[in-house]
Design a protein around this motif. Structure first.
Motif, PDB file in Angstrom:
ATOM      1  N   LEU A 250      51.975  40.213  32.338  1.00  0.00           N
ATOM      2  CA  LEU A 250      52.459  39.931  33.171  1.00  0.00           C
ATOM      3  C   LEU A 250      51.503  40.875  34.833  1.00  0.00           C
ATOM      4  CD1 LEU A 250      53.171  37.746  35.841  1.00  0.00           C
ATOM      5  CD2 LEU A 250      55.375  39.219  35.923  1.00  0.00           C
ATOM      6  N   ALA A 251      51.225  42.369  34.573  1.00  0.00           N
ATOM      7  CA  ALA A 251      50.898  43.352  34.954  1.00  0.00           C
ATOM      8  C   ALA A 251      49.483  42.994  34.392  1.00  0.00           C
ATOM      9  CB  ALA A 251      51.835  44.622  34.460  1.00  0.00           C
ATOM     10  N   ALA A 252      48.629  42.918  33.347  1.00  0.00           N
ATOM     11  CA  ALA A 252      47.809  42.271  33.213  1.00  0.00           C
ATOM     12  C   ALA A 252      46.724  41.820  33.387  1.00  0.00           C
ATOM     13  CB  ALA A 252      47.537  42.610  31.373  1.00  0.00           C
ATOM     14  N   LEU A 253      47.658  40.693  33.662  1.00  0.00           N
ATOM     15  CA  LEU A 253      46.834  39.412  34.056  1.00  0.00           C
ATOM     16  C   LEU A 253      46.875  39.398  35.522  1.00  0.00           C
ATOM     17  CD1 LEU A 253      45.742  36.314  33.635  1.00  0.00           C
ATOM     18  CD2 LEU A 253      47.983  35.321  33.328  1.00  0.00           C
ATOM     19  N   GLU A 254      47.863  39.763  36.727  1.00  0.00           N
ATOM     20  CA  GLU A 254      47.374  40.078  37.573  1.00  0.00           C
ATOM     21  C   GLU A 254      46.443  41.305  38.323  1.00  0.00           C
ATOM     22  OE1 GLU A 254      51.577  41.503  38.643  1.00  0.00           O
ATOM     23  OE2 GLU A 254      52.578  39.013  38.780  1.00  0.00           O
ATOM     24  N   VAL A 255      46.439  42.351  37.170  1.00  0.00           N
ATOM     25  CA  VAL A 255      44.998  42.490  37.230  1.00  0.00           C
ATOM     26  C   VAL A 255      43.780  42.744  37.582  1.00  0.00           C
ATOM     27  CG1 VAL A 255      43.696  45.182  36.389  1.00  0.00           C
ATOM     28  CG2 VAL A 255      46.170  45.259  37.235  1.00  0.00           C
ATOM     29  N   LEU A 256      43.830  41.611  36.292  1.00  0.00           N
ATOM     30  CA  LEU A 256      42.528  40.647  35.954  1.00  0.00           C
ATOM     31  C   LEU A 256      41.927  40.518  36.992  1.00  0.00           C
ATOM     32  CD1 LEU A 256      40.479  40.275  33.618  1.00  0.00           C
ATOM     33  CD2 LEU A 256      42.093  38.380  33.195  1.00  0.00           C
ATOM     34  N   LEU A 257      43.034  39.035  37.655  1.00  0.00           N
ATOM     35  CA  LEU A 257      42.873  38.894  39.095  1.00  0.00           C
ATOM     36  C   LEU A 257      42.422  38.863  40.416  1.00  0.00           C
ATOM     37  CD1 LEU A 257      45.290  35.665  37.726  1.00  0.00           C
ATOM     38  CD2 LEU A 257      43.134  35.495  37.213  1.00  0.00           C
ATOM     39  N   GLU A 258      43.227  40.114  40.478  1.00  0.00           N
ATOM     40  CA  GLU A 258      43.445  40.355  41.765  1.00  0.00           C
ATOM     41  C   GLU A 258      42.679  41.512  41.511  1.00  0.00           C
ATOM     42  OE1 GLU A 258      46.750  42.522  42.649  1.00  0.00           O
ATOM     43  OE2 GLU A 258      48.477  40.658  42.349  1.00  0.00           O
ATOM     44  N   ASP A 259      42.094  42.047  40.986  1.00  0.00           N
ATOM     45  CA  ASP A 259      40.524  42.784  41.045  1.00  0.00           C
ATOM     46  C   ASP A 259      39.182  42.224  40.364  1.00  0.00           C
ATOM     47  OD1 ASP A 259      42.517  44.564  41.550  1.00  0.00           O
ATOM     48  OD2 ASP A 259      41.814  46.066  39.336  1.00  0.00           O
ATOM     49  N   ASN A 260      39.360  40.839  39.867  1.00  0.00           N
ATOM     50  CA  ASN A 260      37.779  40.143  40.216  1.00  0.00           C
ATOM     51  C   ASN A 260      37.848  40.433  39.180  1.00  0.00           C
ATOM     52  OD1 ASN A 260      38.510  37.850  42.192  1.00  0.00           O
ATOM     53  ND2 ASN A 260      38.512  39.228  44.011  1.00  0.00           N
ATOM     54  N   LEU A 261      37.648  40.617  38.573  1.00  0.00           N
ATOM     55  CA  LEU A 261      36.793  41.461  37.360  1.00  0.00           C
ATOM     56  C   LEU A 261      36.218  40.593  36.157  1.00  0.00           C
ATOM     57  CD1 LEU A 261      39.590  44.094  35.297  1.00  0.00           C
ATOM     58  CD2 LEU A 261      38.028  44.810  36.812  1.00  0.00           C
ATOM     59  N   VAL A 262      36.333  39.109  35.663  1.00  0.00           N
ATOM     60  CA  VAL A 262      35.779  37.880  34.889  1.00  0.00           C
ATOM     61  C   VAL A 262      34.206  38.226  36.494  1.00  0.00           C
ATOM     62  CG1 VAL A 262      35.870  35.755  34.592  1.00  0.00           C
ATOM     63  CG2 VAL A 262      37.742  37.243  34.681  1.00  0.00           C
ATOM     64  N   ILE A 263      34.499  38.635  37.268  1.00  0.00           N
ATOM     65  CA  ILE A 263      32.668  37.866  38.084  1.00  0.00           C
ATOM     66  C   ILE A 263      31.831  38.901  37.382  1.00  0.00           C
ATOM     67  CG2 ILE A 263      31.957  38.173  40.606  1.00  0.00           C
ATOM     68  CD1 ILE A 263      33.474  36.212  40.672  1.00  0.00           C
ATOM     69  N   GLY A 264      32.113  39.645  37.274  1.00  0.00           N
ATOM     70  CA  GLY A 264      30.489  40.989  36.932  1.00  0.00           C
ATOM     71  C   GLY A 264      30.711  41.204  36.057  1.00  0.00           C
ATOM     72  N   VAL A 265      31.064  40.653  35.151  1.00  0.00           N
ATOM     73  CA  VAL A 265      31.028  40.346  32.991  1.00  0.00           C
ATOM     74  C   VAL A 265      29.493  40.000  33.306  1.00  0.00           C
ATOM     75  CG1 VAL A 265      31.687  39.283  31.570  1.00  0.00           C
ATOM     76  CG2 VAL A 265      33.303  39.808  32.841  1.00  0.00           C
ATOM     77  N   ALA A 266      28.810  38.638  33.397  1.00  0.00           N
ATOM     78  CA  ALA A 266      28.031  38.346  33.510  1.00  0.00           C
ATOM     79  C   ALA A 266      26.655  39.117  33.954  1.00  0.00           C
ATOM     80  CB  ALA A 266      27.461  37.546  34.597  1.00  0.00           C
TER      81      ALA A 266
END
Length: 399
Positions: A292-308
């Protein structure tokens, strides 16, 4: 006194005759550190697990807080345990409406086992279709749907009624019939050397499953949680599975898996017989708190945005006459070389120079690139420099 390495070789079950035998004392961010303080860039995230890097502070804090409350209480599914409830709620909140019931397991392989049982139970059918060069785990059922005979021939007989189609081949979809309980497929093939399907193929796969009443199981054990540049890889293709498989990055570094379906489908495990799938440690409270903490970090820090953007940097820097192709999506990439011998030498030299990478089970001439999503541009540049130097070393001198 025997060394730790000697004890490891003497007492720990070995999976090959040539383990890497690297010894690490600590890990932080994208780095692992040996006893002498040497830093190694983890370019494979412990094979897709450490997407937030090592030792994320919020994940560690969640683990510590939960340990102080309680650890294991009861086999999965009997007690109302806060970490399980909150984690399931959060997962469902970021998934399509039909994925509304989460069954937590210990691992990805167990998620596969549960999903195969569920599909057979719900449909009343026994035929399973998987893909050539697929990888879904090493337990008996998961091995049965692995698409590489080399890795499973020694363990036959396996599950009956399993047949195989070619990944990304629309014509093969006609092999899916009214007798097929499920098609299990990786949204992006991993151990095949990172193979991304066409949009039209995934659309046709979903349509064929709908036409025949077949459940579509998407294995995103490697591909989910931002790895491909979307929170879930199926989002690239405009389709939704009937059953979704998750693990690896799901636990933020702790062991947890899940299979997720609609409530009507999942309810098939509740009766006739009851307890259709049982797990003692599945959804362990500490693991769910970490997840749960990991998913919250992933979403709150918008880590998916920088992947491309990070994918683009890898592709720009990894250019060399010896590199035949860079395949993949996001930070789930494969670098193809001439053969396994060259690939292995380059991988070994990268490790000597502080970059951890490896090869693929079904595509041994390709190098795996799957760093934590938090990797920064200067770290990508550093890792690529080491890779290119290693390629130069072996392609500009006699092998």
């Amino acid at each position: 006194m025997p060394t730790l390495r000697q004890l490891f070789l003497a007492n720990n079950a070995q999976t090959t005759n040539f383990p890497l035998l690297l010894e690490f004392e600590r890990a932080e961010g994208i780095y692992m550190y040996d006893a002498r303080g040497n830093a190694f860039i983890d370019l494979i995230s412990g094979i897709g697990v450490s997407s937030l890097g090592h030792g994320n502070p919020k994940v560690k804090e969640a683990i510590k807080e939960q340990v102080d409350k309680y650890m294991h209480l009861m086999v999965y599914g009997e007690f109302v345990q806060t970490p399980q409830v909150l984690f399931a709620e959060k997962l469902i909140s970021v998934l399509p409406d039909n994925l509304q019931s989460v069954y937590f397991t210990n691992s990805g392989a167990e998620a596969v086992e549960g999903a195969l049982k569920l599909a057979k139970r719900f449909t009343g059918r026994s035929e399973i279709i998987a893909c050539h060069n697929s990888y879904h785990g090493s337990t008996q059922g998961a091995l049965s749907v692995m698409g590489n005979e080399e890795f499973k021939q020694a363990y036959r007989p396996l599950l009956p009624g399993v047949s195989f189609i070619h990944f990304n081949n629309i014509d093969d979809l006609q092999l899916i019939t009214e007798q097929t309980a499920c098609v299990i497929i990786e949204t992006v093939q991993g151990e095949a050397g990172i193979r991304v399907p066409d949009f039209a193929y995934m659309e046709a796969l979903r349509k064929r499953c709908d036409e025949t009443g077949t459940l579509l199981i998407l294995d995103e054990i490697q591909a989910a949680f931002g790895r491909t540049g979307k929170l879930f890889a199926f989002e690239h293709f405009g389709i939704v599975p009937d059953i979704l498989l998750l693990a690896k990055a799901l636990g933020g570094g702790m062991p947890v898996g899940a299979f997720i379906a609609s409530t009507p489908i999942m309810d098939a495990l509740k009766d006739n017989p009851i307890l259709g799938h049982i797990t003692t440690f599945g959804g362990h409270p500490v693991c769910c708190a970490a997840g749960l903490a990991a998913l919250e970090v992933l979403l709150e820090d918008n880590l998916v945005i920088g992947v491309a953007e990070k994918e683009a940097q890898f592709r720009k820097l990894l250019v060399h006459p010896a590199i035949k192709e860079v395949r993949g999506k996001g930070l789930m990439l494969a670098l193809e070389l001439a053969d396994f011998d060259l690939n292995k030498k380059i991988i070994d030299r990268c490790i000597e120079n502080g970059v951890i990478t490896d090869w693929f089970l079904h595509c041994s001439n390709s190098m795996r690139l799957a760093p934590p999503l938090i990797i920064q541009p200067d770290e990508i540049a550093m890792a690529c420099e080491v890779i290119i130097e290693a390629i130069d070393y072996y392609t500009n001198s006699p092998l």
